[in-house]
Each structure stands twice: as C-alpha cells, then as structure tokens.
Design a protein around this motif. Structure first.
Motif, mmCIF file in Angstrom:
data_model
loop_
_atom_site.group_PDB
_atom_site.id
_atom_site.type_symbol
_atom_site.label_atom_id
_atom_site.label_comp_id
_atom_site.label_asym_id
_atom_site.label_seq_id
_atom_site.Cartn_x
_atom_site.Cartn_y
_atom_site.Cartn_z
ATOM 1 N N LEU A 1 0.972 -1.590 0.146
ATOM 2 C CA LEU A 1 -0.515 -0.035 0.396
ATOM 3 C C LEU A 1 1.178 1.138 -0.049
ATOM 4 O O LEU A 1 0.033 1.784 -0.466
ATOM 5 N N GLY A 2 1.745 0.913 0.043
ATOM 6 C CA GLY A 2 3.131 2.429 0.704
ATOM 7 C C GLY A 2 3.276 2.410 -0.965
ATOM 8 O O GLY A 2 3.721 3.471 -1.250
ATOM 9 N N ASN A 3 3.681 1.292 -1.839
ATOM 10 C CA ASN A 3 4.063 1.655 -3.055
ATOM 11 C C ASN A 3 2.427 2.623 -4.134
ATOM 12 O O ASN A 3 1.694 1.462 -3.841
ATOM 13 N N ASN A 4 2.954 3.625 -4.592
ATOM 14 C CA ASN A 4 1.828 3.957 -5.075
ATOM 15 C C ASN A 4 1.230 3.158 -6.433
ATOM 16 O O ASN A 4 -0.072 3.123 -6.287
ATOM 17 N N ALA A 5 2.360 3.115 -7.002
ATOM 18 C CA ALA A 5 2.056 2.193 -8.655
ATOM 19 C C ALA A 5 0.996 0.872 -7.997
ATOM 20 O O ALA A 5 0.308 0.780 -8.634
ATOM 21 N N TYR A 6 1.162 0.445 -7.060
ATOM 22 C CA TYR A 6 0.738 -0.924 -6.130
ATOM 23 C C TYR A 6 -0.807 -1.286 -6.117
ATOM 24 O O TYR A 6 -1.552 -1.206 -6.218
ATOM 25 N N ARG A 7 -0.722 0.517 -4.882
ATOM 26 C CA ARG A 7 -1.690 0.923 -4.372
ATOM 27 C C ARG A 7 -3.021 0.927 -5.092
ATOM 28 O O ARG A 7 -4.060 0.809 -5.253
ATOM 29 N N ASP A 8 -2.511 1.772 -6.705
ATOM 30 C CA ASP A 8 -3.400 2.247 -7.624
ATOM 31 C C ASP A 8 -3.900 0.961 -8.650
ATOM 32 O O ASP A 8 -4.873 1.003 -8.289
ATOM 33 N N MET A 9 -3.012 0.057 -8.460
ATOM 34 C CA MET A 9 -3.216 -1.381 -8.900
ATOM 35 C C MET A 9 -4.846 -2.178 -8.220
ATOM 36 O O MET A 9 -5.081 -2.600 -9.207
ATOM 37 N N ILE A 10 -4.182 -2.645 -6.872
ATOM 38 C CA ILE A 10 -5.647 -2.511 -6.112
ATOM 39 C C ILE A 10 -6.631 -1.617 -5.842
ATOM 40 O O ILE A 10 -7.697 -3.024 -5.652
ATOM 41 N N THR A 11 -6.336 -0.851 -5.885
ATOM 42 C CA THR A 11 -7.887 0.422 -5.692
ATOM 43 C C THR A 11 -8.407 0.798 -7.321
ATOM 44 O O THR A 11 -9.096 1.396 -7.496
ATOM 45 N N GLY A 12 -8.012 0.143 -7.991
ATOM 46 C CA GLY A 12 -8.038 0.435 -9.763
ATOM 47 C C GLY A 12 -9.287 -0.011 -10.481
ATOM 48 O O GLY A 12 -9.715 -0.522 -9.454
ATOM 49 N N ASP A 13 -9.407 0.119 -11.591
ATOM 50 C CA ASP A 13 -11.126 -0.651 -12.210
ATOM 51 C C ASP A 13 -10.032 -1.881 -13.316
ATOM 52 O O ASP A 13 -10.653 -2.305 -13.682
ATOM 53 N N THR A 14 -8.626 -1.715 -13.144
ATOM 54 C CA THR A 14 -8.289 -2.788 -13.806
ATOM 55 C C THR A 14 -9.058 -4.760 -13.770
ATOM 56 O O THR A 14 -9.438 -4.907 -14.086
ATOM 57 N N PHE A 15 -7.964 -4.446 -12.151
ATOM 58 C CA PHE A 15 -8.811 -6.107 -11.303
ATOM 59 C C PHE A 15 -10.050 -5.475 -10.436
ATOM 60 O O PHE A 15 -10.287 -5.093 -9.521
ATOM 61 N N PHE A 16 -11.123 -5.669 -11.363
ATOM 62 C CA PHE A 16 -12.195 -4.441 -10.200
ATOM 63 C C PHE A 16 -13.475 -5.713 -11.037
ATOM 64 O O PHE A 16 -13.851 -5.444 -12.708
ATOM 65 N N HIS A 17 -14.858 -6.052 -10.243
ATOM 66 C CA HIS A 17 -15.409 -6.841 -10.756
ATOM 67 C C HIS A 17 -17.130 -6.851 -9.226
ATOM 68 O O HIS A 17 -16.885 -7.295 -8.639
ATOM 69 N N LYS A 18 -18.028 -5.508 -10.516
ATOM 70 C CA LYS A 18 -18.755 -6.170 -9.593
ATOM 71 C C LYS A 18 -19.813 -7.465 -9.788
ATOM 72 O O LYS A 18 -20.645 -7.377 -10.285
ATOM 73 N N THR A 19 -19.805 -7.806 -8.668
ATOM 74 C CA THR A 19 -20.239 -9.515 -8.661
ATOM 75 C C THR A 19 -21.643 -9.858 -7.167
ATOM 76 O O THR A 19 -20.955 -8.421 -6.235
ATOM 77 N N TYR A 20 -22.435 -10.430 -7.259
ATOM 78 C CA TYR A 20 -22.090 -11.160 -5.618
ATOM 79 C C TYR A 20 -21.658 -11.772 -4.845
ATOM 80 O O TYR A 20 -19.925 -12.244 -5.700
ATOM 81 N N TYR A 21 -22.022 -11.942 -3.446
ATOM 82 C CA TYR A 21 -20.619 -12.270 -2.422
ATOM 83 C C TYR A 21 -21.682 -13.581 -1.851
ATOM 84 O O TYR A 21 -22.604 -13.143 -1.786
ATOM 85 N N ALA A 22 -20.898 -14.946 -0.884
ATOM 86 C CA ALA A 22 -21.470 -14.923 -0.560
ATOM 87 C C ALA A 22 -19.797 -15.444 0.468
ATOM 88 O O ALA A 22 -18.385 -16.069 0.409
ATOM 89 N N GLY A 23 -20.938 -15.973 1.842
ATOM 90 C CA GLY A 23 -19.599 -16.997 2.909
ATOM 91 C C GLY A 23 -20.400 -17.071 4.036
ATOM 92 O O GLY A 23 -21.657 -15.786 4.590
ATOM 93 N N LEU A 24 -20.083 -17.254 5.147
ATOM 94 C CA LEU A 24 -20.339 -18.032 6.547
ATOM 95 C C LEU A 24 -19.961 -15.912 7.300
ATOM 96 O O LEU A 24 -19.183 -15.744 7.026
#
Length: 485
Positions: free
Chosen positions: A209-232
């Motif tokens: 998270l302290g690396n701006n490039a990785y932080r942007d990758m994690i919070t950005g749109d490339t690795f992003f999908h709006k789906t349903y979720y399930a769990g106990l």
C-alpha cells in the motif's frame, strides 16, 4: 485474422490450468478462457465405502487445504448420523481449523502472491519468488514466515493426528483429547502467530500500500468486477470459518439471501461447459447469464474478500480494527477490487490468531469427553466450512448401513471459476493491444487469477502428472507464441 495467446502452465497455484487469450484481427483481446485440464474422481470413488471413512479420505484431495475437507467431511458425517458433538470437541475442531486457515494464508501470501508485489511483476522472473521476496524483506522475516507457518501445522498435528492429512475428526467428535502439556505448547505458539499476523499486515501496508503504483493497481479499475458474494457468518453477522449461516449479498452490499447450509441446493446450481473440467456454480434465483458481472448475473464470488464483504465485522478486536481500516481505504461497504483478496487474507489471519489464543486459553479444551458415539440410523448429511479459498460444501447420502450412495462437493475454486475467467479477460483486454503481450503483461494476467488463491486440485483433482500452466497465443488457428514454466 485471429490470434490466440495461451498461458500454460499458469504458475504459483495448486493444480493444473491453462489460459487461452483470443485476439481479433486488430490484435486486441476478443475473448479468453481459463481452462482446467484435470479431472476429479473423488465424488465417484467414494461411492460404496463406509461413510465414516470419508473424513480420512477427503483430506487426500489436496496437500494445501486438507484441513478444510477434513472438517467439512466430519460435519457432514455428524449431520448424517444426527449427532451433537461434545463442547470440548467443538472447541478443539475450531482451534484446529483456525490454525489450518492461518497456515494456508501464510503460504499463499508469502510464497505465491507477495512476489507479484515484492519484488514485483516487472522483476526478473528468477527473483519473482519466495527467495526474491526474502531478499527484499530480510532474512529475519523469512525465518518468521517459516516458523509461524510451522506452528500452524504443528497445532493441526497435535489436534488432528497429522499436520498434513488429519485423521482425528470423525462422526461425533474427535478420536482423542489433548493433554495439559499440549495445551501449553499451543498457547505459546498461538501467541507467536498473533504477533506475526500483525507484522504481516505492517509489511503489506509499508511495501504494497505504501507503493503508489501497487496501491493504484489494487484500488483501480483493471482488477475490478461488481458481483454477488457469499460466505458464512455467525449469529452476530461476523466472519466465522467453522460454522454459521451462508449469507449472500448483491453488488451494492444488500443481503440477497441468508440460509442454513443444508438449504444450499435451494440457492446454488452448477453449470457445465465443454471446454473445462471445472463447473460454474451460480445463484439459482438469478440464473446463468454467462461469464459476466453485474446485478443481473448469477455469478458470485467467495474467499477472503467475500467473507469481509458479506459480514458485519470481525468477532475479535484486533481483526476488527484492521477490517475498519480496509473499508475506510476503499470508502465503500462492498469492495469489488480483486487484488484486495490478498489484504483480506492478512486481516483474516489476525482473526484466526486471536481465536487460537482465545480457544487455547479455554479450560474446556482439555476435557477428556471429546466424542459422542453415533447411535441413530444414517441418512443424509451436509457439512459446510469456510475453506481458506471460500465456502466448501460436502453433501453425503448413504443407505441405512452407512454405505455411501452419493457424494457432492462444491468447492471454493469452483464458485470462483466465473470470477477468475472474468478477471483474466478484463486484464488481458486492458493491457494487450495490437497483439503486444510481453512477459510483464502476461504476468499481470496471471496476477488476476492468482488473487483468488485457486486450488485446482480441490476443484477437479488430477490424475497422476505434473502441475504446469501454459499461456498460448494463436493466430489463424496456429500457435504463434507459447509461454511455459
């Protein structure tokens, strides 16, 4: 003109897989296929066996997550024999199971996932592994990883009879109690594991998270999908790995369904496609609309991110603090960023360690009464746990003598199958243009599925062989490029 890029074998995962990326005439990504090329036979060859053997057979599905199958199988047998296990057995099982989740998350983050960030996807492939990671974070951290993962394995061995393929949990409870000395050893190990879980979070915050490039990758749109979720979730709506009700939320975070595990067939169906051995579970009350996201699609995701999304919080104070920091960063009650699975795992390890400390201090766990002998006629049983990779269902049907007639397994990686396919396709479409697909781009494609921590051995189970993954690029039906490790 059409090209195809294939990644085969894909790397740093459990099992065998292949990615085919299809390019259009302009060299842009038209489609992609995340293919599982191995076949599981466990459901079939369990038929005809005494059901009490299954908690010892099922852990052989996988050497990474045997504890999940051991627990789900044991719970299915408890239900099948209509037996309530003693308090000590319940708490020892939970202690065992938190250790299991902990060891798996440590393995995945430090050995499989972290090299994508430390030293990074653009680093020399010879450095992008656990040894390259240790070069970056220091030998002391490397020793702490090995030591504390070893502690998690040792706790499983003490309670389960074996650290890799446990045998002690069986219909009605456990085959043996633990001693006072063993409890003391577990207490010391759990304390160390809690300290290390907090240190791991700090490493992620500082170096990822302290690396701006990785932080942007994690919070950005490339690795992003709006789906349903399930769990106990437990009775308070908090994350629980061992027991609870299954909660499903929609892409906006609203509760779509909440059901007892034995009602799973009212809510989940599975689809088969001809090009993969891995099925596609989906939400029955929405229907199958294809490998697409959004509120009209029955695709849902499980695993660490899903568990945090569906819950109302964590049941332990230190994990709850990290849970709040997680959602504060994204600023939303539902996080759809796929790379956030990694951070969620580290938060779950804080919870698992806190639970181990609590349970190890509980005087009930040294009680000698750890099994209720089943006396009722067996019928049908369903056992559900949160495997490290997501919700795991074991469903058994027997005759009156306890001989297995039918087994159904719905594993976490199967439930994430559509999600992995979507993630691979979106990353490929975003990064591959005009046929350009260098090594760094293809490594980012692998990051898309690796975030799910897939276990293809659990999902399908292979016949004997190696565990490769391959990426191929095809044009006019011919392979023009092949990446293989």
């Amino acid at each position: 003109m059409q090209k195809r890029i294939s990644i085969s074998p894909i790397t740093r995962l459990e099992g065998h897989g292949k990615i085919d990326i299809i390019l259009d005439e302009n060299g842009d990504v038209k489609d992609s296929y995340f293919q599982v090329v191995e076949l599981r036979g466990f459901e079939k060859f369990c038929e005809g066996r005494p059901v009490e053997e299954l908690p010892r057979i099922m852990p052989k599905i996988c050497g990474v997550c045997p504890g999940a199958h051991h627990m789900a199988s044991s719970k299915a047998c408890d239900a099948l024999y209509h037996v309530k296990i003693p308090t000590a057995a319940r708490k020892l099982r939970e202690l065992f199971y938190n250790a299991h989740v902990y060891h798996s998350h440590v393995l995945h983050f430090f050995a499989l996932a972290a090299p994508d960030f430390i030293p990074g996807a653009d680093a020399d492939p010879a450095k992008r592994n656990i040894l390259g990671l240790i070069d970056e974070v220091g030998l002391d951290i490397g020793k702490a990883v090995i030591k504390n993962r070893g502690y998690a394995q040792k706790i499983q061995g003490i309670i389960g009879g074996h650290p890799i393929h446990p045998v002690a949990s069986l219909p009605g409870g456990l085959s043996k109690p633990i001693t006072v000395d063993e409890r003391g050893e577990i207490q010391n190990m759990a304390a160390s594991m809690l300290d290390f879980s907090l240190a791991a979070i700090k490493i992620f915050e500082d170096l990822v998270l302290g690396n701006n490039a990785y932080r942007d990758m994690i919070t950005g749109d490339t690795f992003f999908h709006k789906t349903y979720y399930a769990g106990l979730v437990d009775e308070n709506g908090k994350v629980n790995f061992y027991d609870g009700t299954v909660r499903v939320i929609d892409p906006e975070g609203n509760i779509f369904a909440e059901f007892a595990p034995e009602r799973y067939q009212d809510h989940i169906e599975e689809r088969v496609e001809s090009w993969t051995y891995l099925k596609f579970p989906y939400l029955k009350n929405i229907g199958w609309k294809g490998i697409v996201d959004g509120p009209d699609s029955g695709v849902y995701r499980v695993n660490s991110l899903a568990r945090l999304n569906v819950s109302d919080g964590m049941a332990t104070p230190l994990a709850q603090k990290e849970y709040e920091k997680f959602f504060d960063l994204f600023g939303t009650k539902t996080v759809h960023n796929t790379l956030a699975f990694h951070w969620a795992r580290l938060i779950e390890n804080v919870f698992a360690a806190e639970e181990m400390v609590r349970l190890a201090d509980d005087p009930d766990i040294i009680d000698k009464q750890v099994r209720t002998i089943p006396v009722e006629t067996p019928t049908e049983g369903i056992g559900v746990v949160e495997a490290p990779r997501g919700t795991l269902y074991h469903h058994y049907i027997t005759d009156k003598n306890g001989i297995v007639k039918k087994v159904n397994l719905i594993v976490a990686t199967g439930q994430n199958n559509a999600g992995m396919g979507m993630s691979v396709k979106k990353v490929a479409q975003t990064l591959i243009k005009n046929g350009a697909a260098d090594k760094a781009i293809l490594d980012h494609v692998e990051m898309a599925f690796r975030a799910y921590d897939p276990c293809l051995a659990c999902a399908t189970h292979a016949m004997p062989g190696s565990s490769p993954i391959e990426i191929r690029i095809l044009q006019n039906g011919d392979v023009i490029r092949r990446l293989k490790r």
